[in-house]
Structures are given as C-alpha cells and as structure tokens.
Write a protein that holds these residues in place. Sequence first.
Motif: not given
Length: 81
Positions: A27-33
Amino acid sequence: MTNTFHTVTVERAAEAYVLSRGKARFLSIAQAIRAIRTLMPACKATDHELEEMLAEACIAHGVPVAFDTTTAVGVESRLHS
C-alpha cells in the motif's frame, strides 16, 4: 422503506482503503492519502495523522506498506511488511 446512511469517519475510510488494497504487493501511503482527501475533502486530519491511521490499519490487517510521502527534504521511501 427507510434509507439509513452511516457517517464515515476518517479512521473507517483509512481502514476501508487498506482492506481494498489487501491483494496488492504493498500500500502506498501517498496514494492512500490522496484517495482519502478526494473522498473526504473536508477532512481536517493532517497528512501525518492520516499516515499513522493507515499504517496502523496496514499492521492490523497484515498489508505491506510503503511510506512514500514527501518530506521537507524530499521523497522518503520506506517499505515495510
């Protein structure tokens, strides 16, 4: 027939996003945010708070996570499983 709508909290949105990505490599944190901010434009949580919520949900559900958010120094990428 009555329609009941439940309030979606930021924590629930973060967990739902993590669960939706459970089959991905990580999971990409940047993409999730970005996804949470798109879904909830009035969200008052800071990026750091969202990062912590997402990381906790990843740990709880065994989803590998990439801490790839931009920092003051530049892009800091860390992958944890």
